[in-house]
Scaffold this active site. Sequence first.
Site, PDB file in Angstrom:
ATOM      1  N   HIS A 110      -6.157  -4.333   0.996  1.00  0.00           N
ATOM      2  CA  HIS A 110      -6.806  -5.331   1.847  1.00  0.00           C
ATOM      3  C   HIS A 110      -7.464  -6.446   1.032  1.00  0.00           C
ATOM      4  O   HIS A 110      -8.560  -6.902   1.334  1.00  0.00           O
ATOM      5  CB  HIS A 110      -7.809  -4.668   2.795  1.00  0.00           C
ATOM      6  CG  HIS A 110      -7.146  -3.740   3.780  1.00  0.00           C
ATOM      7  ND1 HIS A 110      -6.462  -2.618   3.389  1.00  0.00           N
ATOM      8  CD2 HIS A 110      -7.046  -3.789   5.123  1.00  0.00           C
ATOM      9  CE1 HIS A 110      -5.970  -2.005   4.449  1.00  0.00           C
ATOM     10  NE2 HIS A 110      -6.296  -2.693   5.518  1.00  0.00           N
TER      11      HIS A 110
ATOM     12  N   GLU B 217     -18.926   4.214  -2.477  1.00  0.00           N
ATOM     13  CA  GLU B 217     -18.045   3.675  -3.525  1.00  0.00           C
ATOM     14  C   GLU B 217     -18.684   3.731  -4.904  1.00  0.00           C
ATOM     15  O   GLU B 217     -18.001   3.889  -5.921  1.00  0.00           O
ATOM     16  CB  GLU B 217     -17.658   2.232  -3.193  1.00  0.00           C
ATOM     17  CG  GLU B 217     -16.814   2.075  -1.925  1.00  0.00           C
ATOM     18  CD  GLU B 217     -17.630   2.132  -0.642  1.00  0.00           C
ATOM     19  OE1 GLU B 217     -18.884   2.093  -0.708  1.00  0.00           O
ATOM     20  OE2 GLU B 217     -17.019   2.218   0.447  1.00  0.00           O
TER      21      GLU B 217
ATOM     22  N   SER C 289      -5.813   3.702   5.567  1.00  0.00           N
ATOM     23  CA  SER C 289      -5.725   2.291   5.189  1.00  0.00           C
ATOM     24  C   SER C 289      -5.195   2.115   3.776  1.00  0.00           C
ATOM     25  O   SER C 289      -4.388   1.242   3.502  1.00  0.00           O
ATOM     26  CB  SER C 289      -7.097   1.633   5.288  1.00  0.00           C
ATOM     27  OG  SER C 289      -7.555   1.661   6.620  1.00  0.00           O
TER      28      SER C 289
ATOM     29  N   ARG D  71       0.848  -1.203   0.000  1.00  0.00           N
ATOM     30  CA  ARG D  71       0.000   0.000   0.000  1.00  0.00           C
ATOM     31  C   ARG D  71       0.877   1.244   0.000  1.00  0.00           C
ATOM     32  O   ARG D  71       0.623   2.212  -0.708  1.00  0.00           O
ATOM     33  CB  ARG D  71      -0.872   0.052   1.259  1.00  0.00           C
ATOM     34  CG  ARG D  71      -1.856  -1.049   1.426  1.00  0.00           C
ATOM     35  CD  ARG D  71      -2.594  -0.878   2.740  1.00  0.00           C
ATOM     36  NE  ARG D  71      -1.873  -1.419   3.879  1.00  0.00           N
ATOM     37  CZ  ARG D  71      -2.042  -1.028   5.132  1.00  0.00           C
ATOM     38  NH1 ARG D  71      -2.880  -0.061   5.416  1.00  0.00           N
ATOM     39  NH2 ARG D  71      -1.380  -1.585   6.114  1.00  0.00           N
TER      40      ARG D  71
ATOM     41  N   PHE E 146     -15.026  -3.767  -1.426  1.00  0.00           N
ATOM     42  CA  PHE E 146     -15.995  -2.716  -1.760  1.00  0.00           C
ATOM     43  C   PHE E 146     -15.921  -2.320  -3.241  1.00  0.00           C
ATOM     44  O   PHE E 146     -16.950  -2.116  -3.879  1.00  0.00           O
ATOM     45  CB  PHE E 146     -15.785  -1.494  -0.867  1.00  0.00           C
ATOM     46  CG  PHE E 146     -15.786  -1.827   0.606  1.00  0.00           C
ATOM     47  CD1 PHE E 146     -16.715  -2.728   1.127  1.00  0.00           C
ATOM     48  CD2 PHE E 146     -14.853  -1.273   1.460  1.00  0.00           C
ATOM     49  CE1 PHE E 146     -16.718  -3.053   2.477  1.00  0.00           C
ATOM     50  CE2 PHE E 146     -14.846  -1.588   2.817  1.00  0.00           C
ATOM     51  CZ  PHE E 146     -15.775  -2.480   3.323  1.00  0.00           C
TER      52      PHE E 146
END
Lengths: 274, 310
Positions: free
Chosen positions: B106, B55, B34, B7, B80
């Site tokens: 994630h 989203e 995140s 990330r 998502f």
Amino acid sequence: MAQCYDIEYLRELARQSRIDVIKMLEAAKSGHPGGSLSEIEILVALYGHVMKHDNDNINMKDRDRFVLSKGHGIPGLYAVMANLDYWPREDLLSLRTVNSRFQGHPDRVRLPGLEASTGSLGQGLSIAIGYALASKLDNDAYRVYCVIGDGESQEGQIWEAALSAPKFKLDNLVCILDYNKGQIDGFVKDVMPLEPIADKWKAFGWHVIKVDGHDIDELIRAFEEAASIKGKPTFILADTVKGKGVSFMEGLIDWHGVAPNKEEAEQALKELGA
Amino acid sequence: MAKYSLRHAFAEALVDLGKKYPNLVALEADLQDSTQSIQFMKAFPERYIQVGIAEQNMMGIAAGLALSGKIPVTHTFACFASMRACEQVRTSIAYPKLNVKIFVSHCGVSAGTAGTSHHAIEDIAIMRAIPNMTVIAPGDAREMRQAAEAAIRYDGPAYVRVGAGEAEDVYTETHHFEIGKATVLRDGNDATIISTGQLMYEAVCASDELRKQGKKIRVLQMGTVKPIDREVILEAAEETGFIVTIEEHNVVGGLGGAVAEVAAEIGKAKVRRLGIQDRFSPVGTAAYILGEEMLTINDIIVSLLEFVKE
């Protein structure tokens, strides 16, 4: 400050567009007359007067952008744009045929000149917000117009979009609701009531204007008012009649997604003075 | 070997790319720490669009920005982007082939103890089934940085998938990521391991371990799951006869499915798919879940040895 326009010319543009809608749908034997006819004056006011656009230069950088979020109403837009020389009127009769540029729902890859591929309801207003944000980011002057449906407003994404445009202070964005009060399964008020619509959009932070959606003068005045509003987007609640202009279609749910047969089309065309 | 968070590698690369590409814009759906999009926000606040927990709206806005000549990069979790906003990705973005980069963190089971709701073991299958979509799953920081630039330079929709944790360095200076091309991490003709994402480390370790026993296992990192590198799969099938795939994803429709589809066309290799065995992933640390799902170095070795007995 108001630019003058020829109201007779615009009314004629609306009448001719309705004629083309009926001819297209009859030829295709499918499509959505109700919502294609209810939106005509909105499209005529925009494409016939309000919007800056050029059929000879469809990629003109500072053209105003239009997104038809209620993609099933696309025959109305095909017709209005044909009458403004975007494409030949006779080509419209290929609606919904194999390999036609005139698909049942808009496909901008096949038909350049359209600004978005829509059809799955609820998605167009977000795309319009993307256009409006880009205009702000680049300090461009173009404005963005998006027509949504009332049945479509039952989609959650519409309200995600409604929540976000005021945050971004998109005073270059106008969302027009074609409030024709019908959807496939019945009247909007029975299927899933939306009222009080104006209060909802006001509460979300939009400048709200109510108009008669078949009165071109009123629509143009509303678009001019929208252009004068700073710091927030405008929502125009356009009160319309489903199937407007054809007596036996007006206000009837049955004409949401059924094409007229030959006799019905002849009758409709007669009423429209074709 | 060193480890690094993918990330962070992506976020750092994006800041560099932001300097190079003035039309690059970032969108975030309330996960800026995140996803690490916070780095782009700090560098280019004027090109950062926070949409909140929405989203579907984010994907639509990204479509509109792409239609206006921007290169939008959306940020959220894999579950998502691929599921909540699936249809927006398909219809608003992929159908008109818009230049939107969907960066997801994630992925797989890397959300660990956050629970199964936050795992994404379906996303490769979903994204792979959408025409026009490119699906990229880098395995270490070096591959991630190269993939970030490749995705931005590529004109079209791309889904870039990384985990939440740190990834062991595997790529050397000679390894190079290119969209649609597998990277040969180890040579060998006794069998083949094909990995995607950061399980390429486990793949390489299994190969190195078996090499000590004289067994030469080819390792291919499929940094792009779509378009899949057919050539290397067909070669591996012809030359090694046995392919083990490993991925942090359901064995249905992911890397294993993609490899099996290609291999089946010539029918010259057995394919064994290691991954989540079509069940909802259990809850625990990512390492615990990978152990439960038989995705460890030892599990790969056991699978290979069943074929490479001699």
